[in-house]
Design a protein around this motif. Structure first.
Motif, PDB file in Angstrom:
ATOM      1  N   HIS A 135       9.342   0.732   6.158  1.00  0.00           N
ATOM      2  CA  HIS A 135       9.113   1.937   5.379  1.00  0.00           C
ATOM      3  C   HIS A 135       7.217   2.142   5.139  1.00  0.00           C
ATOM      4  O   HIS A 135       6.759   1.251   5.518  1.00  0.00           O
ATOM      5  CB  HIS A 135       9.651   1.619   3.980  1.00  0.00           C
ATOM      6  N   ASP A 137       4.730   3.374   1.874  1.00  0.00           N
ATOM      7  CA  ASP A 137       4.583   3.200   0.514  1.00  0.00           C
ATOM      8  C   ASP A 137       3.886   4.402   0.092  1.00  0.00           C
ATOM      9  O   ASP A 137       2.848   4.672   0.415  1.00  0.00           O
ATOM     10  CB  ASP A 137       3.813   1.936  -0.034  1.00  0.00           C
ATOM     11  N   HIS A 191       5.490  -0.785   7.340  1.00  0.00           N
ATOM     12  CA  HIS A 191       5.698  -2.160   7.313  1.00  0.00           C
ATOM     13  C   HIS A 191       7.063  -2.526   6.757  1.00  0.00           C
ATOM     14  O   HIS A 191       7.858  -1.485   6.261  1.00  0.00           O
ATOM     15  CB  HIS A 191       4.486  -2.517   6.500  1.00  0.00           C
ATOM     16  N   ARG A 214      -0.431  -1.665  -6.526  1.00  0.00           N
ATOM     17  CA  ARG A 214      -0.675  -0.376  -6.139  1.00  0.00           C
ATOM     18  C   ARG A 214      -1.484   0.358  -7.241  1.00  0.00           C
ATOM     19  O   ARG A 214      -1.544  -0.067  -8.311  1.00  0.00           O
ATOM     20  CB  ARG A 214       0.570   0.540  -5.939  1.00  0.00           C
TER      21      ARG A 214
HETATM   22 FE   FE2 Z   1       6.208  -1.754   0.967  1.00  0.00          FE
END
Ligand code: FE2
Ligand code: SIN
Length: 217
Positions: A135, A137, A191, A214
């Motif tokens: 996926h 982010d 990743h 994040r």
């Molecule tokens: Fe991720």
């Protein structure tokens, strides 16, 4: 004869392994603060327990998750998003502990990203067999900031690919204390994590914990 002052002394500099332009593995970087991290983690989990969230498609994730910080990543039938409130407790997520904040900032700096102001830490718990499919982010409001991802407990195989889902991904073993950082040209790289092999970690037992920092807003 060599006159190198450091001859015979162990190399204490963190080892860094570039895996793509903008992406690096910092081996053992979290090791010196593992006790603080694990103590803080237990306090967070006492307030916001791990839960298996539902994907928008209605599948239960094999990885159990919780969060700390101003915003937490959540998924349910209505989609993926950041929320300031834990949907289980209906209270704000536990605050980000100082040990988390400073480690994330130092790791980002070591990887070449200045002033990483993280406001969200997704905490993933992998028990044997749990996995995370490839996926990106991309639910964050600020792709200018990197992702800082700390591995604790059992070792895992990290998959790191390119900017297209079809790009071939490379496999890297991530061990207790390793940190992966990706940003800049690698910020939206695909990743994932291969199914966790069974084992017993000296401190964390039969699990792997991943702290993913994040900048959500
Ligand atoms: Fe991720
Ligand atoms: C993630 O992509 O959120 C998790 C990565 C990992 O567990 O190493």
């Amino acid at each position: 004869m060599s006159t190198d002052l450091f001859d015979g002394l162990p190399d204490l500099r963190p080892s860094r392994e570039a895996i793509a332009e903008g992406a690096v593995l910092l081996r053992g970087f979290a090791k010196p603060v593992e006790d603080e991290l694990i103590t803080a983690l237990r306090e967070i989990v006492a307030q916001a327990s791990f839960r298996h969230m539902l994907t928008p498609g209605g599948h239960q994730m094999s990885v159990a998750m919780t969060n700390c910080g101003d915003a937490g990543w959540v998924t349910d039938r209505s989609g993926y998003r950041y929320d300031t409130i834990d949907p289980d407790s209906r209270k704000p997520w536990p605050p980000m502990p100082p040990s988390f904040l400073s480690l994330a900032k130092q790791a980002a700096l070591e990887a070449g990203f200045d002033n990483f102001a993280t406001d969200a830490c997704l905490i993933n718990r992998y028990q044997p067999g749990a996995r995370m499919s490839l996926h990106q982010d991309r639910d964050e409001g600020d792709f200018g900031a990197p992702i800082v991802s700390v591995s604790l407990g059992l070792p895992a195989t990290f998959l790191f690919g390119g900017l297209k889902r079809s790009d071939k991904s490379q496999r890297y073993r991530l061990e207790h204390g390793d940190i992966a950082v990706w940003g800049g040209p690698a910020r939206l790289a695909f990743h994932g994590v291969a199914p966790l092999a069974d084992g017993e970690h000296a401190v964390l037992g039969r699990q792997r914990i991943n702290l993913t920092f994040r900048k959500a807003r």
